[in-house]
Design a protein around this motif. Structure first.
Motif, PDB file in Angstrom:
ATOM      1  N   GLY A 168      24.468  44.860  38.960  1.00 23.66           N
ATOM      2  CA  GLY A 168      23.162  45.505  38.895  1.00 23.66           C
ATOM      3  C   GLY A 168      23.111  46.688  39.838  1.00 23.66           C
ATOM      4  O   GLY A 168      24.150  47.196  40.280  1.00 23.66           O
ATOM      5  N   ILE A 169      21.909  47.134  40.128  1.00 21.92           N
ATOM      6  CA  ILE A 169      21.702  48.305  40.990  1.00 21.92           C
ATOM      7  C   ILE A 169      20.865  47.858  42.182  1.00 21.92           C
ATOM      8  O   ILE A 169      19.836  47.204  42.012  1.00 21.92           O
ATOM      9  N   SER A 170      21.316  48.207  43.374  1.00 21.39           N
ATOM     10  CA  SER A 170      20.623  47.748  44.585  1.00 21.39           C
ATOM     11  C   SER A 170      20.078  48.903  45.404  1.00 21.39           C
ATOM     12  O   SER A 170      20.720  49.945  45.516  1.00 21.39           O
ATOM     13  N   GLY A 171      18.949  48.669  45.995  1.00 16.04           N
ATOM     14  CA  GLY A 171      18.474  49.519  47.073  1.00 16.04           C
ATOM     15  C   GLY A 171      18.589  48.728  48.358  1.00 16.04           C
ATOM     16  O   GLY A 171      18.313  47.523  48.376  1.00 16.04           O
ATOM     17  N   PHE A 172      18.999  49.367  49.437  1.00 16.63           N
ATOM     18  CA  PHE A 172      19.148  48.658  50.700  1.00 16.63           C
ATOM     19  C   PHE A 172      17.890  48.785  51.548  1.00 16.63           C
ATOM     20  O   PHE A 172      17.423  49.898  51.827  1.00 16.63           O
ATOM     21  N   VAL A 173      17.350  47.655  51.927  1.00 18.47           N
ATOM     22  CA  VAL A 173      16.240  47.596  52.878  1.00 18.47           C
ATOM     23  C   VAL A 173      16.655  46.625  53.969  1.00 18.47           C
ATOM     24  O   VAL A 173      16.986  45.468  53.674  1.00 18.47           O
ATOM     25  N   LYS A 174      16.677  47.069  55.199  1.00 14.22           N
ATOM     26  CA  LYS A 174      17.095  46.192  56.288  1.00 14.22           C
ATOM     27  C   LYS A 174      16.262  44.908  56.286  1.00 14.22           C
ATOM     28  O   LYS A 174      15.029  44.957  56.214  1.00 14.22           O
ATOM     29  N   GLY A 175      16.969  43.798  56.341  1.00 11.94           N
ATOM     30  CA  GLY A 175      16.269  42.514  56.373  1.00 11.94           C
ATOM     31  C   GLY A 175      15.989  41.932  55.007  1.00 11.94           C
ATOM     32  O   GLY A 175      15.376  40.872  54.908  1.00 11.94           O
ATOM     33  N   MET A 176      16.412  42.621  53.955  1.00  5.81           N
ATOM     34  CA  MET A 176      16.221  42.109  52.601  1.00  5.81           C
ATOM     35  C   MET A 176      17.568  41.865  51.942  1.00  5.81           C
ATOM     36  O   MET A 176      18.549  42.525  52.278  1.00  5.81           O
ATOM     37  N   PRO A 177      17.631  40.914  50.994  1.00  4.56           N
ATOM     38  CA  PRO A 177      18.895  40.690  50.294  1.00  4.56           C
ATOM     39  C   PRO A 177      19.414  41.981  49.665  1.00  4.56           C
ATOM     40  O   PRO A 177      18.642  42.767  49.117  1.00  4.56           O
ATOM     41  N   TYR A 178      20.695  42.180  49.770  1.00  2.00           N
ATOM     42  CA  TYR A 178      21.363  43.378  49.254  1.00  2.00           C
ATOM     43  C   TYR A 178      22.537  42.854  48.423  1.00  2.00           C
ATOM     44  O   TYR A 178      23.605  42.592  48.936  1.00  2.00           O
ATOM     45  N   LEU A 179      22.310  42.712  47.116  1.00  2.00           N
ATOM     46  CA  LEU A 179      23.181  41.872  46.311  1.00  2.00           C
ATOM     47  C   LEU A 179      23.953  42.621  45.236  1.00  2.00           C
ATOM     48  O   LEU A 179      25.085  42.289  44.923  1.00  2.00           O
ATOM     49  N   GLY A 180      23.328  43.570  44.585  1.00  2.00           N
ATOM     50  CA  GLY A 180      24.041  44.367  43.600  1.00  2.00           C
ATOM     51  C   GLY A 180      24.364  43.630  42.313  1.00  2.00           C
ATOM     52  O   GLY A 180      25.227  44.078  41.556  1.00  2.00           O
ATOM     53  N   GLY A 181      23.693  42.551  42.042  1.00  2.00           N
ATOM     54  CA  GLY A 181      23.940  41.806  40.818  1.00  2.00           C
ATOM     55  C   GLY A 181      23.586  40.352  40.996  1.00  2.00           C
ATOM     56  O   GLY A 181      22.882  39.987  41.942  1.00  2.00           O
ATOM     57  N   MET A 182      24.099  39.549  40.102  1.00  2.00           N
ATOM     58  CA  MET A 182      23.826  38.116  40.206  1.00  2.00           C
ATOM     59  C   MET A 182      24.844  37.327  39.391  1.00  2.00           C
ATOM     60  O   MET A 182      25.356  37.822  38.388  1.00  2.00           O
ATOM     61  N   PRO A 183      25.132  36.110  39.838  1.00  2.00           N
ATOM     62  CA  PRO A 183      25.940  35.223  39.002  1.00  2.00           C
ATOM     63  C   PRO A 183      25.040  34.505  38.008  1.00  2.00           C
ATOM     64  O   PRO A 183      23.888  34.190  38.326  1.00  2.00           O
ATOM     65  N   ALA A 185      15.293  53.134  29.762  1.00  2.00           N
ATOM     66  CA  ALA A 185      14.461  52.878  30.944  1.00  2.00           C
ATOM     67  C   ALA A 185      14.327  51.374  31.194  1.00  2.00           C
ATOM     68  O   ALA A 185      14.376  50.910  32.344  1.00  2.00           O
ATOM     69  N   VAL A 186      14.166  50.616  30.117  1.00  2.00           N
ATOM     70  CA  VAL A 186      14.062  49.157  30.268  1.00  2.00           C
ATOM     71  C   VAL A 186      15.386  48.593  30.782  1.00  2.00           C
ATOM     72  O   VAL A 186      15.409  47.716  31.645  1.00  2.00           O
ATOM     73  N   LYS A 187      16.492  49.145  30.269  1.00  2.00           N
ATOM     74  CA  LYS A 187      17.803  48.688  30.743  1.00  2.00           C
ATOM     75  C   LYS A 187      17.961  48.992  32.230  1.00  2.00           C
ATOM     76  O   LYS A 187      18.454  48.158  33.009  1.00  2.00           O
ATOM     77  N   ARG A 188      17.552  50.198  32.616  1.00  2.00           N
ATOM     78  CA  ARG A 188      17.621  50.569  34.033  1.00  2.00           C
ATOM     79  C   ARG A 188      16.791  49.581  34.875  1.00  2.00           C
ATOM     80  O   ARG A 188      17.225  49.108  35.922  1.00  2.00           O
ATOM     81  N   GLY A 189      15.620  49.249  34.387  1.00  2.00           N
ATOM     82  CA  GLY A 189      14.788  48.279  35.098  1.00  2.00           C
ATOM     83  C   GLY A 189      15.466  46.925  35.205  1.00  2.00           C
ATOM     84  O   GLY A 189      15.393  46.263  36.234  1.00  2.00           O
ATOM     85  N   ARG A 190      16.151  46.537  34.141  1.00  2.00           N
ATOM     86  CA  ARG A 190      16.848  45.251  34.163  1.00  2.00           C
ATOM     87  C   ARG A 190      17.980  45.247  35.187  1.00  2.00           C
ATOM     88  O   ARG A 190      18.164  44.284  35.939  1.00  2.00           O
ATOM     89  N   LEU A 191      18.719  46.350  35.259  1.00  2.00           N
ATOM     90  CA  LEU A 191      19.837  46.412  36.203  1.00  2.00           C
ATOM     91  C   LEU A 191      19.347  46.461  37.649  1.00  2.00           C
ATOM     92  O   LEU A 191      19.955  45.867  38.545  1.00  2.00           O
ATOM     93  N   VAL A 192      18.277  47.179  37.868  1.00  4.41           N
ATOM     94  CA  VAL A 192      17.726  47.213  39.232  1.00  4.41           C
ATOM     95  C   VAL A 192      17.182  45.839  39.601  1.00  4.41           C
ATOM     96  O   VAL A 192      17.385  45.345  40.719  1.00  4.41           O
ATOM     97  N   PHE A 193      16.526  45.185  38.655  1.00  8.63           N
ATOM     98  CA  PHE A 193      16.045  43.826  38.918  1.00  8.63           C
ATOM     99  C   PHE A 193      17.217  42.908  39.232  1.00  8.63           C
ATOM    100  O   PHE A 193      17.180  42.137  40.201  1.00  8.63           O
ATOM    101  N   ALA A 194      18.285  42.993  38.410  1.00 10.06           N
ATOM    102  CA  ALA A 194      19.442  42.112  38.616  1.00 10.06           C
ATOM    103  C   ALA A 194      20.096  42.377  39.965  1.00 10.06           C
ATOM    104  O   ALA A 194      20.564  41.451  40.633  1.00 10.06           O
ATOM    105  N   ASP A 245      10.675  55.893  40.763  1.00  7.75           N
ATOM    106  CA  ASP A 245      10.582  55.683  39.312  1.00  7.75           C
ATOM    107  C   ASP A 245      11.331  54.410  38.909  1.00  7.75           C
ATOM    108  O   ASP A 245      10.999  53.799  37.889  1.00  7.75           O
ATOM    109  N   ASP A 246      12.351  54.022  39.728  1.00  3.49           N
ATOM    110  CA  ASP A 246      13.014  52.745  39.454  1.00  3.49           C
ATOM    111  C   ASP A 246      12.025  51.584  39.539  1.00  3.49           C
ATOM    112  O   ASP A 246      12.201  50.565  38.860  1.00  3.49           O
ATOM    113  N   ILE A 247      11.030  51.710  40.387  1.00  7.77           N
ATOM    114  CA  ILE A 247      10.035  50.636  40.495  1.00  7.77           C
ATOM    115  C   ILE A 247       9.235  50.534  39.199  1.00  7.77           C
ATOM    116  O   ILE A 247       9.005  49.442  38.673  1.00  7.77           O
TER     117      ILE A 247
END
Lengths: 597, 120
Positions: free
Chosen positions: A459-474, B35-44, B103-105
């Protein structure tokens, strides 16, 4: 409770209300029932000051004296003690008690038991000295118990802040003991020292700000006057480290970062500035070789866990074995098990300092059943790779080349639309949350393991200090399909050959104890304590303790009689990822068994 | 009478909250599969795994696909919750930190709405 004083959280209270409300209040807690938020509990219930500390009014002294460096070095021979989390400096968890043999194991009966009063995984390996057992629970309760009959001698409940950063449950795995001090790390990233005789707090040091994503879950290791501890926090984009503290003062002596800073060797293995959030936590207890005066510690996953695109490179020193100078923390060498990990294969499962013959030559080695599914042997004098063998039945993410480097199957990388079944799961194989054991007479390593595969979603991650920083999921496809199962496996240390497996229908996630009498103790997720024949894996004995077993069994002798202690108590949330029964209630309880005369 | 005034005040208050935030691009994002796919990847990558689950009843963190919004269910309120976080919880704000900007939010909100199991 007689003989104990008490201190409390200072909250004024009013009229009492019913127990039904207590249940409701606890049930609403997002942690699933943190009983140690005493301030909040007291205020909400209005029933009276809630005690948090019950020191012993009369110091406990059964004549064994303080724990010396010599005792710590010779712990494997001590019949009446269990001084280290891992049994001894080499990590053998092998008791010298011969009468814990296959015949007697079948006769074991409960001698005493004790509740923790907490939920969450009960993963403790108790420590025993001077006839006293020091037991920690989830949420950092620490209790001193008479090891013979379970009498409570003193107790401390650590008051936790509400905003702990816990990736994986409110775990504590035990204490270290040195001199007359008992040391415990806490979920809010503090290290505390207690007077072992009274429970009085001698010092209380903040290791780091827990709000940045850190906590201490493992037992420290004592080397000389130093208490050495790593930290957890690899799911929070932290910067991992191993610390040494002066046992007497609580002051930090050195810190070894597991991720290099700008300009340091290894930083080139991180793309851009990704090293700043690199993880590589050191969340399990290490080992020590007095002969070479070398400390061995292992590290966990790089961050973010499942998105390697933002941290191209090998990501040193994540998922690695580190050899350190215990006096300074300076690194002597390293060996990286899983370079550029994108599966959450933390490298910090239990390590064993074994002396074995390899191809006819004696080798001083570090053996480890890694979370990535391979059993490794590494030369502990040089860090040179010797060999690796699969020890779980399902491994397909990579093969291992002649230098110990994984050759990754490209189809097993995390994907946006994952369809590949990748083995093992991110829980293992083995996992640092439980120990293994080694029988030096048989040359066999014993490990409980998860047999399960997953889909790995990037997945896509944003880094926030003190928050999980995972980049995906199993995605736990085997768990959802009811296909996850487990083994206790006996592995020949010298060759990596699997000698026997004990099959369980659920992943096996408890620690191990080996005895000179030829028995291996562990437990399963259905709540049974188990005793297996060390040579064959035959089931000798079981006892239904009730709760899911996640603890590390120990053994000790008092007045010529042998005792085995095993904790029971799981955390149902984790079983959604690992597999196992979800209908068994959480809640910890220690059981101590004895062979009746 | 008191009840009527309270209801009117509450409606005004909620309206004020809603109109105080930015206008919502969620409907447009929901019509755009990318856009929905992008939201899904950011959520994941940011919200899932150890926190918000894909199935209900798992762990103590709120399940976000059943419209049981604890901090307001309008597009703007969901956006604000993700951007600013929730005090005294582990949910901190993700405003200004996601790779695609805020916009990712909005795209997370579009993904949640697209996959919600309740009537919108």
């Amino acid at each position: 409770m007689s003989g104990m004083g008490q201190t409390t959280v200072g909250v004024l209270v009013g009229a009492a209300i019913g127990a039904a409300v207590l249940y409701g209040v606890l049930g609403d807690r997002p942690s699933g029932g943190d009983p140690t938020n005493k301030e909040e509990l007291s205020a909400e219930l209005k029933v009276g000051d809630v005690p948090t500390h019950w020191p012993a009014e009369t110091p406990i002294d059964n004549g064994a004296g303080p724990v010396t460096s010599d005792m710590l070095e010779k712990a494997s021979a001590a019949r009446d003690q269990w001084l280290h989390y891992s049994g001894d400096y080499r990590g053998f968890r092998h008791s010298p008690l011969e009468d814990l043999n296959p015949e007697n194991a079948k006769k074991l009966q409960v001698e005493w038991s004790f509740p923790t009063g907490t939920t969450g995984q009960f993963e403790v390996s108790p420590v025993v000295h001077d006839g006293v057992m020091f037991m920690t629970t989830s949420y950092n309760r620490l209790m001193a118990l008479d090891a013979k009959d379970g009498t409570l001698l003193w107790r401390y409940d650590h008051v936790q802040p509400k905003n702990l950063r816990l990736c994986c449950g409110p775990v504590n795995r035990g204490v270290a003991i040195a001199g007359d001090k008992v040391l415990m790390g806490t979920l809010d990233a503090r290290l505390l020292a207690f007077n072992r005789k009274t429970g009085e707090i001698l010092w209380d040091t903040e290791v780091i700000a827990y709000t940045d994503g850190y906590n201490l879950t493992s037992a420290p290791l004592i080397v000389g006057d130093l208490a050495i501890t790593g930290i957890a926090g690899g799911e929070y984009g932290t910067r991992g480290f191993i610390d040494a503290y002066d046992v007497n003062s609580g002051e930090r002596v050195w810190r070894h970062y597991t991720v290099p800073a700008e300009g340091e060797p290894g930083v080139e293995s991180w793309a851009g500035d990704s090293y700043k959030r690199g993880g590589a936590p050191a969340w399990t207890t290490g080992a020590y070789d007095p002969e070479t005066d070398t400390l061995f510690w292992t590290t966990g996953n790089p961050a973010p866990d499942w998105d390697g695109t933002v941290r191209e490179g090998d990501n040193l020193y994540s998922d690695s074995l580190l050899a350190l100078d215990p006096k300074t923390g300076t690194r002597k060498w390293y060996f990286q098990y899983t370079p550029h990990d994108v599966w959450d294969y933390d490298g910090n499962t239990h390590i064993f300092l074994v002396d074995v013959d390899v191809d006819g030559k004696p080798v001083k080695a570090v053996a480890q059943a890694n979370r990535n599914g391979y059993f490794y042997l590494v030369d502990r004098t040089s860090g040179k790779f010797i060999h690796a063998n699969a020890y779980v039945e399902q491994v397909n993410w990579a093969t291992i080349d002649e230098n110990g480097r994984p050759v990754v199957d490209p189809s097993k990388m995390p994907a946006e639309e994952p369809t590949e079944r990748v083995c093992p799961s991110n829980m293992g194989g083995m996992n640092g949350a439980w120990t293994g054991a080694f029988n030096p007479d048989l040359g066999l390593v014993y490990v409980s393991s998860v047999e399960s595969c997953q889909h790995y979603q990037v997945g896509i991650s944003g880094f926030v200090k003190g928050m999980p920083y995972l980049g995906g999921m199993p995605i736990a496809i085997d768990v959802e399909a009811g296909k996850a199962y487990g083994h206790m496996t006996a592995i020949e240390a010298a060759t990596g050959e699997v000698k026997w497996r004990y099959l369980d229908r659920n992943p096996m996630m408890a620690g191990a104890l080996s005895t000179a009498g030829g028995v291996v103790f562990t437990g399963n997720q259905e709540g049974y304590a188990l005793a297996l024949d060390a040579k064959s894996g035959e089931l000798l004995w079981n006892f239904r303790m009730g709760g899911v077993v996640r603890s590390q069994p120990i053994a000790y002798e008092i007045d010529g009689e042998s005792y085995v202690a095993i904790g029971s108590g799981g955390w149902s949330t984790l079983r959604l990822l690992s597999g196992g029964p979800t209908n068994i209630p959480d809640g910890g309880h220690l059981f101590v068994f004895k062979v009746p005369k | 009478m008191k009840k009527t005034i309270l209801v009117a005040f509450t409606a005004l208050f909620l309206h004020a909250c809603d109109s105080g935030g930015p206008s919502s691009p969620v409907a447009g994002h929901m019509a755009d599969p990318e856009a929905v796919k992008r939201g899904r990847l950011v959520f994941a990558g940011t919200c899932g795994a150890y926190c918000h689950k894909l199935a209900p009843g798992q762990g103590g963190v709120p399940y976000l696909f059943d419209c049981g919004w604890k901090h307001g269910g309008s597009d703007q309120q969901i956006y604000a919750t993700i951007r600013d976080g929730v005090s005294d919880t582990q949910m901190v704000g993700f405003g200004g930190v996601l790779p695609g900007g805020d916009d990712d939010i909005w795209k997370i909100v579009a993904y949640l709405r697209t996959n919600s199991t309740c009537e919108q």
